[in-house]
Design a protein around this motif. Structure first.
Motif, mmCIF file in Angstrom:
data_model
loop_
_atom_site.group_PDB
_atom_site.id
_atom_site.type_symbol
_atom_site.label_atom_id
_atom_site.label_comp_id
_atom_site.label_asym_id
_atom_site.label_seq_id
_atom_site.Cartn_x
_atom_site.Cartn_y
_atom_site.Cartn_z
ATOM 1 N N VAL A 174 0.874 -1.177 0.000
ATOM 2 C CA VAL A 174 0.000 0.000 0.000
ATOM 3 C C VAL A 174 0.912 1.228 0.000
ATOM 4 N N ASP A 175 1.284 1.663 -1.175
ATOM 5 C CA ASP A 175 2.077 2.894 -1.317
ATOM 6 C C ASP A 175 1.063 4.020 -1.501
ATOM 7 N N ALA A 176 0.600 4.540 -0.388
ATOM 8 C CA ALA A 176 -0.604 5.363 -0.379
ATOM 9 C C ALA A 176 -0.384 6.742 -0.994
ATOM 10 N N PRO A 177 -1.400 7.279 -1.681
ATOM 11 C CA PRO A 177 -1.322 8.682 -2.115
ATOM 12 C C PRO A 177 -1.173 9.566 -0.892
ATOM 13 N N CYS A 178 -0.369 10.621 -1.021
ATOM 14 C CA CYS A 178 -0.042 11.431 0.161
ATOM 15 C C CYS A 178 0.250 12.873 -0.232
ATOM 16 N N SER A 179 0.586 13.682 0.764
ATOM 17 C CA SER A 179 0.861 15.103 0.530
ATOM 18 C C SER A 179 2.187 15.343 -0.178
ATOM 19 N N GLY A 180 3.076 14.338 -0.183
ATOM 20 C CA GLY A 180 4.278 14.395 -1.007
ATOM 21 C C GLY A 180 5.435 15.203 -0.472
ATOM 22 N N SER A 181 5.457 15.504 0.828
ATOM 23 C CA SER A 181 6.525 16.350 1.363
ATOM 24 C C SER A 181 7.902 15.702 1.263
ATOM 25 N N GLY A 182 7.954 14.375 1.227
ATOM 26 C CA GLY A 182 9.235 13.685 1.087
ATOM 27 C C GLY A 182 9.918 13.940 -0.236
ATOM 28 N N MET A 183 9.170 14.469 -1.206
ATOM 29 C CA MET A 183 9.707 14.726 -2.547
ATOM 30 C C MET A 183 10.027 16.206 -2.788
ATOM 31 N N PHE A 184 10.092 17.008 -1.724
ATOM 32 C CA PHE A 184 10.303 18.453 -1.894
ATOM 33 C C PHE A 184 11.541 18.774 -2.721
ATOM 34 N N ARG A 185 12.671 18.120 -2.440
ATOM 35 C CA ARG A 185 13.895 18.508 -3.154
ATOM 36 C C ARG A 185 13.961 17.869 -4.542
ATOM 37 N N LYS A 186 13.115 16.872 -4.789
ATOM 38 C CA LYS A 186 13.044 16.256 -6.118
ATOM 39 C C LYS A 186 12.116 17.039 -7.046
ATOM 40 N N ASN A 187 11.103 17.662 -6.455
ATOM 41 C CA ASN A 187 10.109 18.393 -7.240
ATOM 42 C C ASN A 187 9.638 19.592 -6.409
ATOM 43 N N ASN A 188 10.146 20.790 -6.740
ATOM 44 C CA ASN A 188 9.812 21.962 -5.915
ATOM 45 C C ASN A 188 8.348 22.356 -6.015
ATOM 46 N N LEU A 189 7.623 21.827 -7.029
ATOM 47 C CA LEU A 189 6.188 22.083 -7.111
ATOM 48 C C LEU A 189 5.449 21.437 -5.943
ATOM 49 N N MET A 190 5.972 20.308 -5.433
ATOM 50 C CA MET A 190 5.365 19.647 -4.285
ATOM 51 C C MET A 190 5.410 20.555 -3.054
ATOM 52 N N GLU A 191 6.528 21.288 -2.918
ATOM 53 C CA GLU A 191 6.670 22.192 -1.778
ATOM 54 C C GLU A 191 5.698 23.367 -1.883
ATOM 55 N N LYS A 192 5.576 23.919 -3.084
ATOM 56 C CA LYS A 192 4.670 25.048 -3.286
ATOM 57 C C LYS A 192 3.208 24.645 -3.070
ATOM 58 N N ASP A 193 2.908 23.385 -3.355
ATOM 59 C CA ASP A 193 1.529 22.897 -3.276
ATOM 60 C C ASP A 193 1.164 22.383 -1.880
ATOM 61 N N TRP A 194 2.157 22.258 -0.992
ATOM 62 C CA TRP A 194 1.898 21.657 0.324
ATOM 63 C C TRP A 194 1.042 22.553 1.193
#
Length: 425
Positions: A174-194
């Motif tokens: 179960v690799d659950a959909p999530c807020s994605g904060s662990g990917m901040f440095r891989k994708n800066n859009l995740m940080e802006k969207d958090w």
């Protein structure tokens, strides 16, 4: 609520400072070697600057500024899968085995599914599901390239069909959909969207997913829950919810590179200030009881075509198309995108072999080794002027399977799917 402020629920001020500093560093990259196609020594001769993954067998870290592996010939030929280093740990710790029936509930783009398939030596069966059809098609692309045959790729909302699979699966991811904060440095859009509201929204989705997955797990079975979020609310809190609403047990995980929340020690965090990868959380969960050994079903029907089947004993025909499977599965409720390995299209007394089968099959009656220059031309969609007996021929490059083409005696006709044609280095 500000991002780092909400992490104070389990991280100290010192730990938050270290995490902040690590998020300013470049993201990490890794590959997972397909040892069915390439040996470790060969890989390291080609790419000598690779570094061993600290946990995962056949995993290697690499510097993207040194190796552009996504454009490599060997990537195209299925020798490795490019996967984030922390994400590799999930399937590795679940450790599915050859005869298992496995569910990857939220599988796209397929990294954990591919890794599970490699661990299972292309045996047993994995239902690789994604609720999004477009995302599920990405799993198919990777399965074909890597020659994986033990997958049933589906596009289902399992909440609508869960009663059909009650206590059905030996192992579940179960690799659950999530807020994605662990990917901040891989994708800066995740940080802006958090936002904290996003965390709370996904927490409710995750609670329903983990309970449903537990419903599908066999007695004595094991599942792994993971997210790419740093948030306590999406991780330990979800596990606490499962424990409060089931008889689930948490399996211990110990390693110097794992971070354990001392206040709520359920599962482990892979923090980029400690582990050489992006942010990840995972927890191994067991359903109480002893798994009953079940006898494998045997297929008593015989295929009318003499083909290399790699030991697979089941076959299915959808219209004129033939597919092979290693293990039988209850297919009735599933929206199937691919059931096993696609052998090809039956046309009168012959099979028009598929690219998927070319990558899957271990041997073929007629083989032809081609040069690097011929390989590049073939990948651009060109036919090859080579004298060869008429009929289907498996093209190889350095003993790696390229495609099953067709010879008219003087020309090798190009049959590579148009969507795969490209230049590479």
């Amino acid at each position: 609520m500000e991002f780092f402020e909400h992490l104070k629920s389990y991280l100290s001020e010192e730990e938050i400072i270290l995490l902040k500093e690590s998020l300013e560093q470049p993201s990490k990259h890794a590959l997972l070697l397909n040892t069915e196609k390439m040996e470790e020594d060969t890989l390291l001769n080609i790419y000598p600057l690779l570094k061993k993954h600290p946990l995962v067998k056949n995993g290697y870290l690499y510097d993207k500024n040194v190796y552009d592996l996504g454009r490599s010939i060997y990537h195209e030929l299925g020798c490795f899968y490019l996967q984030e280093p922390s994400a590799m740990v999930v399937a590795y710790l679940l450790n599915p085995e050859e005869n298992d029936t496995v569910l990857d509930l939220c599988a796209a783009p397929g990294g954990k599914t591919i890794q599970a398939s490699l661990l299972m030596n292309n045996k047993g069966v994995i239902v690789a599901n994604d609720i999004s059809k477009n995302r599920a098609l990405a799993i198919l692309e990777n399965a074909e390239r890597m020659g994986r045959g033990n997958l049933v790729i589906t596009n289902n909302d399992f909440s609508l069909i869960s009663d059909n699979y009650h206590t059905y699966f030996d192992k579940i991811i179960v690799d659950a959909p999530c807020s994605g904060s662990g990917m901040f440095r891989k994708n800066n859009l995740m940080e802006k969207d958090w936002s904290y509201q996003k965390v709370l929204k996904y927490r409710e989705i995750q609670k329903s997913l983990i309970l449903m997955a537990y419903h599908l797990l066999k007695v004595g079975g094991t599942m792994v829950y993971s997210t790419c979020s740093f948030s306590f609310e999406e991780n330990e809190e979800v596990i606490s919810y499962l424990l409060d609403n089931s008889d689930a047990e948490i399996l211990p995980l110990n390693h110097p590179l794992f971070y354990v929340n001392k206040k709520c020690p359920y599962g482990v965090h892979l923090l980029p200030c400690i582990f050489p990868g992006e942010g990840h959380y995972l927890c191994l969960i067991k359903k109480k009881g002893v798994t009953k050994n079940q006898n494998r079903l045997l297929n008593k029907s015989k295929l009318s075509f003499n083909i290399v089947d790699n030991g697979y004993s089941f076959f299915t025909q959808y219209g004129p198309y033939l597919y092979l499977q290693d293990k039988a599965l209850n297919l009735k409720p599933l929206n199937i995108i691919r059931n096993g390995v696609k052998v090809g299209k039956i046309d009168k007394n012959e099979i028009r072999y598929d690219y998927h089968y070319a990558r899957f099959v271990k041997d073929f009656p007629n083989k032809l080794a081609i040069s690097e220059e011929q390989l590049r031309r073939y990948y651009l969609g060109e036919s090859l002027d080579i004298n060869f007996p008429k009929g289907y021929v498996l093209l190889t490059y350095q003993n790696l399977h390229v495609d099953i083409a067709k010879s008219d005696g003087r020309t090798i006709k190009n049959r590579l799917p148009k969507g795969l044609r490209k230049k590479f280095y």
